[in-house]
Structure formats: C-alpha cells, structure tokens
Design a protein around this motif. Structure first.
Motif, PDB file in Angstrom:
ATOM      1  N   PRO A  76      28.031  34.776  41.988  1.00  0.00           N
ATOM      2  CA  PRO A  76      28.817  35.930  42.444  1.00  0.00           C
ATOM      3  C   PRO A  76      30.038  36.185  41.559  1.00  0.00           C
ATOM      4  N   VAL A  77      30.323  37.473  41.339  1.00  0.00           N
ATOM      5  CA  VAL A  77      31.536  37.884  40.637  1.00  0.00           C
ATOM      6  C   VAL A  77      32.250  38.908  41.507  1.00  0.00           C
ATOM      7  N   VAL A  78      33.571  38.860  41.485  1.00  0.00           N
ATOM      8  CA  VAL A  78      34.374  39.814  42.238  1.00  0.00           C
ATOM      9  C   VAL A  78      34.691  40.992  41.336  1.00  0.00           C
ATOM     10  N   GLN A  79      34.450  42.190  41.829  1.00  0.00           N
ATOM     11  CA  GLN A  79      34.772  43.416  41.119  1.00  0.00           C
ATOM     12  C   GLN A  79      35.831  44.165  41.916  1.00  0.00           C
ATOM     13  N   ASP A  80      36.907  44.517  41.235  1.00  0.00           N
ATOM     14  CA  ASP A  80      38.011  45.268  41.835  1.00  0.00           C
ATOM     15  C   ASP A  80      38.037  46.621  41.144  1.00  0.00           C
ATOM     16  N   ASP A  81      37.599  47.650  41.871  1.00  0.00           N
ATOM     17  CA  ASP A  81      37.455  48.992  41.299  1.00  0.00           C
ATOM     18  C   ASP A  81      38.468  49.956  41.901  1.00  0.00           C
ATOM     19  N   GLN A  82      39.097  50.742  41.037  1.00  0.00           N
ATOM     20  CA  GLN A  82      39.881  51.886  41.484  1.00  0.00           C
ATOM     21  C   GLN A  82      39.094  53.121  41.095  1.00  0.00           C
ATOM     22  N   ALA A  83      38.771  53.956  42.074  1.00  0.00           N
ATOM     23  CA  ALA A  83      38.047  55.203  41.817  1.00  0.00           C
ATOM     24  C   ALA A  83      39.044  56.335  41.631  1.00  0.00           C
ATOM     25  N   TYR A  84      38.659  57.309  40.791  1.00  0.00           N
ATOM     26  CA  TYR A  84      39.509  58.465  40.494  1.00  0.00           C
ATOM     27  C   TYR A  84      38.671  59.734  40.552  1.00  0.00           C
ATOM     28  N   ALA A  85      39.313  60.821  40.975  1.00  0.00           N
ATOM     29  CA  ALA A  85      38.691  62.146  40.961  1.00  0.00           C
ATOM     30  C   ALA A  85      39.617  63.097  40.227  1.00  0.00           C
ATOM     31  N   ARG A  86      39.056  64.188  39.739  1.00  0.00           N
ATOM     32  CA  ARG A  86      39.870  65.208  39.090  1.00  0.00           C
ATOM     33  C   ARG A  86      40.776  65.879  40.109  1.00  0.00           C
ATOM     34  N   VAL A  87      41.994  66.165  39.694  1.00  0.00           N
ATOM     35  CA  VAL A  87      42.915  66.905  40.554  1.00  0.00           C
ATOM     36  C   VAL A  87      42.224  68.218  40.940  1.00  0.00           C
ATOM     37  N   GLY A  88      42.231  68.540  42.229  1.00  0.00           N
ATOM     38  CA  GLY A  88      41.584  69.743  42.736  1.00  0.00           C
ATOM     39  C   GLY A  88      40.287  69.434  43.482  1.00  0.00           C
ATOM     40  N   TRP A  89      39.663  68.285  43.163  1.00  0.00           N
ATOM     41  CA  TRP A  89      38.451  67.895  43.873  1.00  0.00           C
ATOM     42  C   TRP A  89      38.850  67.072  45.090  1.00  0.00           C
ATOM     43  N   TYR A 149      37.154  64.990  48.831  1.00  0.00           N
ATOM     44  CA  TYR A 149      35.963  64.534  49.539  1.00  0.00           C
ATOM     45  C   TYR A 149      35.455  65.659  50.426  1.00  0.00           C
ATOM     46  N   GLY A 150      34.145  65.808  50.457  1.00  0.00           N
ATOM     47  CA  GLY A 150      33.506  66.900  51.184  1.00  0.00           C
ATOM     48  C   GLY A 150      32.995  67.967  50.232  1.00  0.00           C
ATOM     49  N   GLN A 151      33.571  68.039  49.024  1.00  0.00           N
ATOM     50  CA  GLN A 151      33.089  68.974  48.013  1.00  0.00           C
ATOM     51  C   GLN A 151      31.937  68.326  47.247  1.00  0.00           C
ATOM     52  N   SER A 152      31.139  69.143  46.607  1.00  0.00           N
ATOM     53  CA  SER A 152      30.028  68.635  45.806  1.00  0.00           C
ATOM     54  C   SER A 152      30.555  67.797  44.639  1.00  0.00           C
ATOM     55  N   LYS A 153      29.813  66.746  44.307  1.00  0.00           N
ATOM     56  CA  LYS A 153      30.141  65.919  43.147  1.00  0.00           C
ATOM     57  C   LYS A 153      29.316  66.313  41.917  1.00  0.00           C
ATOM     58  N   ILE A 154      28.287  67.129  42.106  1.00  0.00           N
ATOM     59  CA  ILE A 154      27.382  67.479  41.012  1.00  0.00           C
ATOM     60  C   ILE A 154      28.159  68.193  39.902  1.00  0.00           C
ATOM     61  N   GLY A 155      28.032  67.659  38.683  1.00  0.00           N
ATOM     62  CA  GLY A 155      28.676  68.258  37.518  1.00  0.00           C
ATOM     63  C   GLY A 155      30.156  67.947  37.373  1.00  0.00           C
ATOM     64  N   VAL A 156      30.709  67.149  38.276  1.00  0.00           N
ATOM     65  CA  VAL A 156      32.137  66.828  38.255  1.00  0.00           C
ATOM     66  C   VAL A 156      32.321  65.411  37.719  1.00  0.00           C
ATOM     67  N   PRO A 175      27.810  63.083  38.040  1.00  0.00           N
ATOM     68  CA  PRO A 175      26.540  63.261  38.739  1.00  0.00           C
ATOM     69  C   PRO A 175      25.783  64.484  38.221  1.00  0.00           C
ATOM     70  N   VAL A 176      24.471  64.312  38.027  1.00  0.00           N
ATOM     71  CA  VAL A 176      23.652  65.373  37.456  1.00  0.00           C
ATOM     72  C   VAL A 176      22.812  66.055  38.536  1.00  0.00           C
ATOM     73  N   VAL A 177      21.956  65.284  39.184  1.00  0.00           N
ATOM     74  CA  VAL A 177      21.059  65.832  40.199  1.00  0.00           C
ATOM     75  C   VAL A 177      21.593  65.536  41.594  1.00  0.00           C
ATOM     76  N   ASN A 178      22.118  64.313  41.758  1.00  0.00           N
ATOM     77  CA  ASN A 178      22.730  63.895  43.012  1.00  0.00           C
ATOM     78  C   ASN A 178      23.751  62.809  42.668  1.00  0.00           C
ATOM     79  N   GLU A 179      24.443  62.288  43.671  1.00  0.00           N
ATOM     80  CA  GLU A 179      25.533  61.337  43.427  1.00  0.00           C
ATOM     81  C   GLU A 179      25.082  60.035  42.783  1.00  0.00           C
ATOM     82  N   GLN A 180      23.808  59.722  42.860  1.00  0.00           N
ATOM     83  CA  GLN A 180      23.323  58.444  42.337  1.00  0.00           C
ATOM     84  C   GLN A 180      22.461  58.612  41.084  1.00  0.00           C
ATOM     85  N   SER A 181      22.617  59.741  40.417  1.00  0.00           N
ATOM     86  CA  SER A 181      21.953  59.998  39.136  1.00  0.00           C
ATOM     87  C   SER A 181      23.003  60.635  38.233  1.00  0.00           C
ATOM     88  N   CYS A 182      23.586  59.818  37.343  1.00  0.00           N
ATOM     89  CA  CYS A 182      24.786  60.228  36.611  1.00  0.00           C
ATOM     90  C   CYS A 182      24.683  59.983  35.112  1.00  0.00           C
TER      91      CYS A 182
END
Length: 187
Positions: free
Chosen positions: A36-49, A51-58, A77-84
């Motif tokens: 096991p390895v511990v991963q500490d992730d900080q997620a970022y979104a573009r200003v203006g986006w 949650y609840g908005q589409s992620k496709i192309g962003v 994301p290209v087709v859906n959130e899990q295809s990037c």
C-alpha cells in the motif's frame, strides 16, 4: 521540437462492499497487489466551473504527493468523466506548484487521501483504493491512444470486473465528485 501525443486514460470505478471478497477473488485470479501507498491529492477546477456542471471538455488539475514525490496531472474528460486526455509530470515543490496552478486560473476543490494497492493484468491497471471518508473502491484503467472509443474500452473493463464474481457497485463519478457529494450531504 518534438511533441508527444496525449494519452487517454480510460477507467471504470466500483464501490467495494466486501473488500475481503475482492482481495480473495484477485488472489484466485493470480493478481498480486503492490504494497500500500498513501496518495494525498489536491483537486483543482478552472475558475468559473462548479460542481453540477458538465466536466466534458473542461481541464482539471491534480497535485499528488506519494512517497515524497509530487506529481501534477491535468485531465480533460472527453466522452465522460472517466475517459480523459491526460498529461502528467513530476514537480519539485508542491507549494510553489499549488501557487502556480492558482495563478493559471484554477482553484482548489477537494482534498482526496487514499491508500492504494496496484497490479497490472495485461494492459489493465487494477487499483484497490481505500479512500478516506468514502470506503473501498476498485478502479480498472487502460491507457489508450487518442481517438480510441473510450466507451467501448469501458465496456471491456466492466466485463472483466463482472468476471471477478464479487459484489461491486459501479459509479461513474470521480473521487473528487464523490467526496464533494459526501461533504454536501453532511451540511
């Protein structure tokens, strides 16, 4: 100047109600998970986006620390959130990279901490994750060339997951969205 073609990461993700059953199924299939390895992730979104908005192309950024190494990943994301489409590089200084990401017009969304064990099985990467505040998950990923049909690859990965013969609950959300939803639910 040469440029490498972008890679596409295609994945499927499942909640794992019975981690012991999953581990036993993987062992029975000859899969040996890493330490096991511990991963500490900080997620970022573009200003203006938001949650609840589409992620496709962003484009979205992630700053990960694992075993003292810092990785910057940008996924679109290209087709859906899990295809990037994905680009990733190691960075020397997490705090300076955090400031640079913000200066480029991104804002921090959620922090994701998880313990990950991995294995390769053919072209598939299997990740068994225990995500703080969410529980256990199985991610099955493949890296594919741009233009390969992400949904077709996801269907193949899902067919493999079914062969494990254990209860799994597929989710089409990413960890950041799942954590955000859990945070909103507790307010």
């Amino acid at each position: 100047m040469t440029t490498e073609a972008a890679v596409c990461e295609v994945e499927v993700k499942y909640r794992v109600p019975d981690l012991a059953a999953l581990e036993a199924a993987l062992v029975a299939g000859g899969v040996v998970l890493s330490a096991p390895v511990v991963q500490d992730d900080q997620a970022y979104a573009r200003v203006g986006w938001e949650y609840g908005q589409s992620k496709i192309g962003v484009p979205f950024a992630r700053l990960r620390t694992e075993r003292g190494r810092h990785l910057l990943t940008v996924k679109t994301p290209v087709v859906n959130e899990q295809s990037c489409v994905e680009h990733e590089t190691e960075v020397a200084d997490r705090e300076q990279m955090h400031a640079a990401i913000e200066q480029m017009g991104f804002y921090p969304t959620v922090r994701i901490r998880k313990t990950r064990r991995m294995a390769m099985l053919g072209l598939m990467s299997l990740c068994v994750d225990e995500v703080d505040g969410l529980g256990a998950f199985l991610e099955i990923e493949r890296i594919v060339p741009p233009g390969e049909a992400g949904e077709r690859v996801q269907a193949e990965l899902d067919r493999f997951a079914v062969t494990l013969g254990v209860p799994l609950q597929r989710t089409r959300d990413t960890y950041d969205s799942l954590i955000r939803a859990a945070q909103v639910a507790t307010i």
